[in-house]
Design a protein around this motif. Structure first.
Motif, PDB file in Angstrom:
ATOM      1  N   LEU A  44       0.850  -1.259  -0.059  1.00  0.00           N
ATOM      2  CA  LEU A  44      -0.084   0.068   0.084  1.00  0.00           C
ATOM      3  C   LEU A  44       0.749   1.296  -0.166  1.00  0.00           C
ATOM      4  O   LEU A  44       1.730   1.292   0.480  1.00  0.00           O
ATOM      5  N   LEU A  45       0.511   2.071  -0.757  1.00  0.00           N
ATOM      6  CA  LEU A  45       1.278   3.656  -1.014  1.00  0.00           C
ATOM      7  C   LEU A  45       0.986   4.419   0.562  1.00  0.00           C
ATOM      8  O   LEU A  45       0.486   5.506  -0.068  1.00  0.00           O
ATOM      9  N   ASP A  46       1.207   4.112   1.603  1.00  0.00           N
ATOM     10  CA  ASP A  46       0.811   4.605   2.762  1.00  0.00           C
ATOM     11  C   ASP A  46       2.007   4.614   3.618  1.00  0.00           C
ATOM     12  O   ASP A  46       2.724   3.914   3.866  1.00  0.00           O
ATOM     13  N   PRO A  69      -0.713  -1.309  -5.832  1.00  0.00           N
ATOM     14  CA  PRO A  69      -1.358  -1.332  -4.432  1.00  0.00           C
ATOM     15  C   PRO A  69      -2.218  -2.479  -4.338  1.00  0.00           C
ATOM     16  O   PRO A  69      -3.467  -2.543  -4.814  1.00  0.00           O
ATOM     17  N   VAL A  70      -1.828  -3.601  -3.394  1.00  0.00           N
ATOM     18  CA  VAL A  70      -2.881  -4.643  -3.305  1.00  0.00           C
ATOM     19  C   VAL A  70      -3.008  -4.765  -1.716  1.00  0.00           C
ATOM     20  O   VAL A  70      -2.241  -4.916  -0.779  1.00  0.00           O
ATOM     21  N   ASP A  74      -7.668  -8.143   0.568  1.00  0.00           N
ATOM     22  CA  ASP A  74      -8.484  -8.230  -0.555  1.00  0.00           C
ATOM     23  C   ASP A  74      -7.738  -8.281  -1.919  1.00  0.00           C
ATOM     24  O   ASP A  74      -7.825  -7.217  -2.866  1.00  0.00           O
ATOM     25  N   PRO A  75      -7.079  -9.255  -2.363  1.00  0.00           N
ATOM     26  CA  PRO A  75      -6.284  -9.234  -3.570  1.00  0.00           C
ATOM     27  C   PRO A  75      -7.374  -9.457  -4.726  1.00  0.00           C
ATOM     28  O   PRO A  75      -8.267 -10.153  -4.509  1.00  0.00           O
ATOM     29  N   HIS A  76      -6.802  -8.820  -5.803  1.00  0.00           N
ATOM     30  CA  HIS A  76      -7.911  -9.129  -7.136  1.00  0.00           C
ATOM     31  C   HIS A  76      -7.055  -9.521  -8.188  1.00  0.00           C
ATOM     32  O   HIS A  76      -6.074  -9.238  -8.620  1.00  0.00           O
ATOM     33  N   CYS A  99       6.765  -6.125  -1.266  1.00  0.00           N
ATOM     34  CA  CYS A  99       5.626  -5.508  -0.699  1.00  0.00           C
ATOM     35  C   CYS A  99       6.022  -5.393   0.850  1.00  0.00           C
ATOM     36  O   CYS A  99       7.343  -5.227   1.124  1.00  0.00           O
ATOM     37  N   ALA A 100       5.152  -5.295   1.865  1.00  0.00           N
ATOM     38  CA  ALA A 100       5.975  -5.042   3.081  1.00  0.00           C
ATOM     39  C   ALA A 100       6.670  -6.142   3.531  1.00  0.00           C
ATOM     40  O   ALA A 100       7.436  -5.917   4.190  1.00  0.00           O
TER      41      ALA A 100
END
Length: 163
Positions: A44-46, A69-70, A74-76, A99-100
């Motif tokens: 996430l871009l946070d 961002p995933v 809730d991945p899609h 990712c993180a």
């Protein structure tokens, strides 16, 4: 640790693809110094989860930056297809995907390698388990991508391009 091996759950997948958790600014500099030309970020871009200006730092290091961002819960399918398209464009170029904590990206990379390199599902699962044991959300997501049109479509697209 500041080098690439110090990146959380760093895994070298191939000569041109590595994965890991969120790198520090110094670790991104190390990636650039080791010849990486692109960074794909599924986190996430946070700023609570990533560097305040990862895109700016990556650009200043003359690397490409591809944020997808995933949400962990809730991945899609569309996100995986976007990831596959980005990875196709970066094929053969030294790329770091993260990712993180290398959880999201380990699943996406396993599915990608199954579609592009012909990895059997067992190899993809073993790759993911190097990092974590997927929870119900991610187990269901991986199973869905494997059985529905996404993986077949990705394979078809790859063949159509000569891959």
């Amino acid at each position: 640790m500041t080098g690439v091996e110090g990146i959380r759950d760093y895994v070298r997948v191939t000569e041109t693809l590595s994965t890991g958790g969120q790198p520090t600014a110094e670790q991104l500099r190390s990636l650039a110094g080791e010849g990486f030309v692109a960074v794909v970020n599924l986190g996430l871009l946070d700023p609570a989860y990533c560097l305040a200006d990862e895109a700016g730092l990556v650009a200043s290091l003359a690397m490409e930056y591809h944020p997808i961002p995933v949400r962990f819960d809730d991945p899609h399918e569309e996100q995986f297809l976007e990831f596959a398209a980005v990875m196709d464009r970066l094929s053969g170029r030294k790329t770091f995907a993260h990712c993180a904590a290398n959880k999201r990206v380990s699943c996406f990379v396993a599915l990608y390698m199954e579609s592009r390199e012909g990895w059997p599902a067992e190899r993809g699962d073993a790759f993911v388990r190097r990092v974590w044991e997927p929870d119900m959300v991610w187990s269901a997501f991986v199973a869905q991508i494997r059985r529905d049109r996404s993986l077949r479509a990705v394979r078809h697209t790859s063949r159509a391009r000569g891959g």
